[in-house]
Scaffold this motif. Structure first.
Motif, PDB file in Angstrom:
ATOM      1  N   LEU A 168       0.819  -1.207   0.000  1.00 39.07           N
ATOM      2  CA  LEU A 168       0.000   0.000   0.000  1.00 39.07           C
ATOM      3  C   LEU A 168       0.859   1.265   0.000  1.00 39.07           C
ATOM      4  O   LEU A 168       0.607   2.201  -0.760  1.00 39.07           O
ATOM      5  CB  LEU A 168      -0.928  -0.019   1.217  1.00 39.07           C
ATOM      6  CG  LEU A 168      -1.937   1.114   1.343  1.00 39.07           C
ATOM      7  CD1 LEU A 168      -2.862   1.146   0.132  1.00 39.07           C
ATOM      8  CD2 LEU A 168      -2.750   0.959   2.627  1.00 39.07           C
ATOM      9  N   PHE A 169       1.891   1.300   0.854  1.00 41.40           N
ATOM     10  CA  PHE A 169       2.660   2.527   1.059  1.00 41.40           C
ATOM     11  C   PHE A 169       4.038   2.509   0.417  1.00 41.40           C
ATOM     12  O   PHE A 169       4.729   3.525   0.416  1.00 41.40           O
ATOM     13  CB  PHE A 169       2.832   2.788   2.560  1.00 41.40           C
ATOM     14  CG  PHE A 169       1.522   2.883   3.307  1.00 41.40           C
ATOM     15  CD1 PHE A 169       0.633   3.913   3.057  1.00 41.40           C
ATOM     16  CD2 PHE A 169       1.181   1.929   4.245  1.00 41.40           C
ATOM     17  CE1 PHE A 169      -0.569   3.992   3.736  1.00 41.40           C
ATOM     18  CE2 PHE A 169      -0.016   2.006   4.936  1.00 41.40           C
ATOM     19  CZ  PHE A 169      -0.896   3.040   4.677  1.00 41.40           C
ATOM     20  N   VAL A 170       4.474   1.356  -0.091  1.00 37.97           N
ATOM     21  CA  VAL A 170       5.851   1.214  -0.579  1.00 37.97           C
ATOM     22  C   VAL A 170       5.840   0.691  -2.010  1.00 37.97           C
ATOM     23  O   VAL A 170       5.067  -0.191  -2.359  1.00 37.97           O
ATOM     24  CB  VAL A 170       6.639   0.231   0.320  1.00 37.97           C
ATOM     25  CG1 VAL A 170       8.007  -0.051  -0.273  1.00 37.97           C
ATOM     26  CG2 VAL A 170       6.775   0.793   1.721  1.00 37.97           C
ATOM     27  N   THR A 171       6.707   1.250  -2.834  1.00 37.31           N
ATOM     28  CA  THR A 171       7.005   0.697  -4.153  1.00 37.31           C
ATOM     29  C   THR A 171       8.493   0.380  -4.169  1.00 37.31           C
ATOM     30  O   THR A 171       9.324   1.298  -4.196  1.00 37.31           O
ATOM     31  CB  THR A 171       6.666   1.696  -5.278  1.00 37.31           C
ATOM     32  OG1 THR A 171       5.300   2.101  -5.154  1.00 37.31           O
ATOM     33  CG2 THR A 171       6.890   1.069  -6.643  1.00 37.31           C
ATOM     34  N   PRO A 172       8.878  -0.900  -4.096  1.00 37.52           N
ATOM     35  CA  PRO A 172      10.297  -1.264  -3.930  1.00 37.52           C
ATOM     36  C   PRO A 172      11.222  -0.673  -4.975  1.00 37.52           C
ATOM     37  O   PRO A 172      12.377  -0.388  -4.691  1.00 37.52           O
ATOM     38  CB  PRO A 172      10.281  -2.796  -3.997  1.00 37.52           C
ATOM     39  CG  PRO A 172       8.895  -3.171  -3.566  1.00 37.52           C
ATOM     40  CD  PRO A 172       8.011  -2.082  -4.089  1.00 37.52           C
ATOM     41  N   THR A 173      10.732  -0.502  -6.208  1.00 41.55           N
ATOM     42  CA  THR A 173      11.531   0.122  -7.260  1.00 41.55           C
ATOM     43  C   THR A 173      10.584   0.795  -8.250  1.00 41.55           C
ATOM     44  O   THR A 173       9.502   0.272  -8.521  1.00 41.55           O
ATOM     45  CB  THR A 173      12.410  -0.905  -8.010  1.00 41.55           C
ATOM     46  OG1 THR A 173      13.101  -0.245  -9.079  1.00 41.55           O
ATOM     47  CG2 THR A 173      11.585  -2.030  -8.577  1.00 41.55           C
ATOM     48  N   PRO A 174      10.975   1.957  -8.789  1.00 37.56           N
ATOM     49  CA  PRO A 174      10.111   2.606  -9.786  1.00 37.56           C
ATOM     50  C   PRO A 174      10.331   2.075 -11.200  1.00 37.56           C
ATOM     51  O   PRO A 174       9.672   2.532 -12.135  1.00 37.56           O
ATOM     52  CB  PRO A 174      10.542   4.071  -9.691  1.00 37.56           C
ATOM     53  CG  PRO A 174      11.983   4.006  -9.291  1.00 37.56           C
ATOM     54  CD  PRO A 174      12.120   2.802  -8.401  1.00 37.56           C
ATOM     55  N   ILE A 175      11.245   1.116 -11.349  1.00 38.35           N
ATOM     56  CA  ILE A 175      11.571   0.588 -12.678  1.00 38.35           C
ATOM     57  C   ILE A 175      10.689  -0.620 -12.971  1.00 38.35           C
ATOM     58  O   ILE A 175      10.763  -1.640 -12.278  1.00 38.35           O
ATOM     59  CB  ILE A 175      13.059   0.213 -12.757  1.00 38.35           C
ATOM     60  CG1 ILE A 175      13.932   1.431 -12.435  1.00 38.35           C
ATOM     61  CG2 ILE A 175      13.395  -0.352 -14.129  1.00 38.35           C
ATOM     62  CD1 ILE A 175      15.416   1.118 -12.350  1.00 38.35           C
ATOM     63  N   GLN A 176       9.889  -0.499 -13.988  1.00 35.69           N
ATOM     64  CA  GLN A 176       8.903  -1.534 -14.317  1.00 35.69           C
ATOM     65  C   GLN A 176       9.568  -2.882 -14.592  1.00 35.69           C
ATOM     66  O   GLN A 176       9.147  -3.915 -14.052  1.00 35.69           O
ATOM     67  CB  GLN A 176       8.091  -1.088 -15.535  1.00 35.69           C
ATOM     68  CG  GLN A 176       6.975  -2.028 -15.932  1.00 35.69           C
ATOM     69  CD  GLN A 176       6.184  -1.497 -17.126  1.00 35.69           C
ATOM     70  OE1 GLN A 176       6.676  -0.671 -17.894  1.00 35.69           O
ATOM     71  NE2 GLN A 176       4.962  -1.978 -17.294  1.00 35.69           N
ATOM     72  N   SER A 177      10.595  -2.900 -15.406  1.00 36.81           N
ATOM     73  CA  SER A 177      11.238  -4.165 -15.777  1.00 36.81           C
ATOM     74  C   SER A 177      11.930  -4.805 -14.583  1.00 36.81           C
ATOM     75  O   SER A 177      11.969  -6.033 -14.464  1.00 36.81           O
ATOM     76  CB  SER A 177      12.235  -3.940 -16.911  1.00 36.81           C
ATOM     77  OG  SER A 177      13.219  -2.981 -16.529  1.00 36.81           O
TER      78      SER A 177
END
Length: 784
Positions: free
Chosen positions: A261-270
């Motif tokens: 919910l609050f975290v996106t481990p990396t902004p890189i899709q691949s």
């Protein structure tokens, strides 16, 4: 043509000098390694079958029994009481074998039979222990002597040797068939708060007629089936509830799960795709080796059925004109990836090894950078799986049964799972995070209606900003099975694999990896694709979604009030629905029956006489003490209903199977027809965290998922999924349809929030907020 050449192991041409044979060593090497991997899996599967087949004993225990029997023979005692001598007399052996060798062989045969008898006895005892469910109904601190003996015995049998995933399957009891009289009685009790006196009297008369006549005849067939089949419900449930449905499975059947919910481990899709896809295959490896711990009832050693785990990967729902089928393949070493209207085959094994996360990221980035345009009709091809089933079945037979289309479709259907690389950005973000969360849920449920393969067992969606999610087909298994995989993937991605400082996956890349292979099509049913897309788009546009995270209190505070958290939320839903609609409705809460072999789900009818009495009293301004007493009574009744459903005493699956039998016999039952046609205007489900040990919510409280949700079951009703995270958070997913003027997901969400506060204030003794007059709200009618 280069891609086509990669798909063959050798090429040959006819020359004047003879046949010129050119072998592709890389392709032959891959074939050899694939065969080796396949045989390794067969050996592992055979070994595990032996281990699970003799559980709770071990294969090595056979040697112990043989040595013990041989040792007693040398002490000139006969533990077999003459059986070894009898076996020796009837041995079809050569006369050249010495009598001593014959005696040893006879002792080994006797030891083996004794060992098998001991295993059978142990498994029978274990099955009897797992058939005892009275412990679930006893009050805390008031355990009967029978249950005390059971606790000691079950602990001794279930806390020993480390079991494999399927070790308990042969010891699980069969689902019992309830007595018709009991089911009818519980049904009448469940519908009493929904009917006036005239309606209830009519329904009672129909029920009594059914019980005294047709019911016993239908029951006989169910009992016969229960003796023959492992589970008298599950195969019919899968067939008639899921596979025979002819409406779109998108929204109506498929469900979704969210990212953190609050975290996106990396902004890189691949990169996110690289770690996650690798994690899924790590789970599959553990699944193939049966190294996953068997699921248990939380806080106990009681195992749950693991049969649904067999079809997690490389499984697809195949459309048919009358009924669909679920097709499962043993293995596949690739996934299919969708991006901008193109389908790609991505192999995740190279030279017999699983690609590293960094290598999978590299391959995914190749797909993202690929400039190739979709083939004619390819871009919206997935809409066939989103529309009505009959047109899809006809199109599949006519246009996808031969040639290039068949090969490409086979590639999708046999893939381990499906992946979508989405160009949108999703998650709780922007100036309006609440609205973005609603859009995120809605996108996961149906996407663009053509960028998922809704027939696959599950599809993983990776968004442009690094967020991800999952969409699952429902017929092959229930949500907790897939949630187990999803929890593992999320935890492994973030806490074990991780990313470097730039946000890429860790590790090195083998630049010689062959490019992902674009699937080719010769699409001619473009009109059918367009029609399916229109049907799916109308359905998707009609869905109203509201997702919110309630963080003002959670199950920790509810437990301090000595009330079951699940019962608490169900009472809040009853109160919220009554406040909005001014009446009660048939309420569905999903409960599992995996205490039994091949068990799936049962219905808890949460709207009861006790819950409706509490709501009426609370809304009618009764004294707090009276309301608290009624609330506790309603909560206890809900817990009783939930335990009854878990232990085979539910209502709806029994009535459903009786109805199926009546259809087979060609007899009509007005009672069963009426029961099966009742709409579930409030369909609810709790999504719990199963592998709490994977997430450190104390040191990393931000690494929590928002759970998942599903579409409304009734056109004029709500679908509500909720999850209790830690002690201080409750997440809700609410769905309904815009086309129904009586429902509104956001308004219902507001009513739920208010009900949460009002009931916790009631339990804790706080003064409730004064009621504010609501514009346009009708007067409460106490006779409803």
């Amino acid at each position: 043509m280069a891609e086509a050449h990669q798909a063959v192991a050798f090429q040959f041409t006819v020359t004047p000098e003879g046949i010129d044979l050119q072998l592709s060593h890389q392709a032959l090497s891959e074939i050899y390694l694939s065969g080796v991997r396949s045989w390794k899996k067969r050996v592992i599967r055979l070994k595990n079958n032996v281990i699970t087949g003799v559980y709770p004993a071990s294969p090595s225990s056979w040697l112990f029994v043989v040595i013990a029997i041989l040792a007693t023979m040398y002490t000139r005692s006969d533990p077999s009481m003459g059986l070894i001598a009898k076996i020796q007399e009837h041995l079809p052996v050569s006369q050249s074998m010495s009598s001593q060798c014959q005696a040893v062989l006879s002792a080994v045969l006797f030891s083996t039979m004794l060992w098998l008898l001991l295993i059978f006895t142990m498994r029978l005892c274990l099955k009897q222990l797992l058939s005892y469910h009275r412990w679930m109904f006893e009050q805390h601190g008031k355990m009967s002597n029978t249950t005390k003996v059971w606790v000691v015995s079950s602990g001794a049998h279930l806390s020993g040797r480390k079991p494999l995933l399927y070790s308990y399957q042969g010891s699980l009891p069969n689902l019992p068939v309830p007595v018709v009289k009991d089911t009818v009685k519980r049904y009448l009790e469940s519908v009493r708060p929904l009917m006036d006196d005239t309606q209830y009297e009519r329904t009672t008369k129909l029920a009594e007629e059914f019980e005294s006549s047709l019911g016993n005849r239908l029951q006989w067939y169910l009992k016969l089936k229960s003796l023959w089949a492992a589970n008298y419900v599950s195969d019919w449930w899968e067939e008639y509830v899921y596979l025979r449905g002819r409406s779109p499975i998108m929204v109506n059947s498929n469900y979704y799960g969210m990212d953190f919910l609050f975290v996106t481990p990396t902004p890189i899709q691949s990169a996110r795709a690289g770690n996650s896809i690798h994690s899924f295959f790590l789970y599959r490896r553990k699944l193939n080796k049966e190294e996953i711990k068997p699921s248990r009832i939380p806080g106990t050693v009681i195992p749950l059925c693991a049969a649904q785990c067999e079809r997690i990967f490389h499984t697809t729902r195949i459309p048919g004109e009358e009924t669909d089928t679920v097709q499962h393949w043993q293995d596949s070493d690739y996934i299919v990836v969708y991006h901008k209207g193109r389908y790609f085959r991505l192999r995740v094994y190279q030279a017999g090894r699983l690609l590293s996360p960094r290598e999978i990221e590299f391959q995914i980035q190749r797909i993202l950078d690929d400039p190739a345009a979709p083939s004619k009709g390819e871009a919206h091809l997935g809409a066939l799986t989103a529309g009505d089933r009959i047109p899809w079945a006809k199109a599949r037979t006519k246009f996808f049964s031969t040639g290039l289309n068949k090969r490409s479709l086979d590639c999708i259907e046999k893939a381990a799972f499906f992946v979508t690389l989405d160009d949108d950005e999703q998650g709780m973000m922007g100036d309006d995070p609440a609205a973005s969360l609603d859009n995120y849920a809605k996108n996961l449920l149906h996407g663009k209606c053509y960028d998922r393969w809704f027939d696959k067992s599950f599809s993983v969606v990776f968004y442009k900003n690094g967020k991800c999610g999952i969409n699952a087909e429902h017929s092959w298994a229930d949500a907790p099975v897939l949630a187990h995989v999803w929890e593992y993937a999320l935890a492994t991605d973030s806490f074990q694999l991780g990313y470097n400082t730039e946000g890429h996956c860790k590790g090195e890349v083998d630049s010689s990896l062959p490019k992902p292979q674009k699937l080719n099509w010769e699409i001619t049913p473009e009109e059918q694709i367009s029609q399916s897309l229109d049907v799916a788009q109308k359905l998707a546009d009609d869905i109203d979604f509201h997702v919110f995270s309630f963080q003002e209190f959670g199950k920790g505070k509810v437990k301090k009030c000595r009330v079951s958290p699940d019962a608490f939320i169900q009472m809040c839903l009853q109160l919220a629905y009554f406040r909005e609609q001014n009446n009660f409705c048939l309420t569905y809460e999903a409960s599992m029956t995996r205490l039994f072999r091949e068990g799936r789900t049962e219905t808890v009818r949460s709207c009861s006489n006790e819950s409706s009495a509490f709501v009426r009293a609370f809304e009618g301004g009764e004294a707090p003490d009276v309301c608290r007493r009624l609330l506790r009574a309603a909560s206890e009744k809900h817990q009783l209903l939930y335990r009854m459903a878990m232990t085979g005493g539910g209502i709806d699956r029994h009535l459903f199977c009786l109805y199926v039998v009546s259809k087979y016999l060609g007899v009509e039952s007005p009672f069963l027809k009426e029961v099966l046609s009742e709409p579930w205007r409030l369909s609810t489900s709790q999504t719990g965290v199963q592998q709490v040990e994977l997430f450190d919510l104390v040191n990393h409280p931000e690494y929590i998922s928002c759970g998942g949700g599903f579409g409304p079951v009734a056109d004029d009703g709500y679908g509500v999924s909720y999850s209790l995270i830690g002690d201080n958070m409750i997440n809700f997913h609410i769905s309904c349809k815009h086309s129904c003027p009586q429902t509104d997901a956001h308004k219902f969400g507001s009513q739920i929030k208010k009900a949460l506060h009002d009931i916790i204030n009631l339990l804790s003794g706080a003064q409730p907020e004064p009621k504010k007059p609501e514009a346009g709200r009708p007067e409460v009618k106490k006779d409803q």
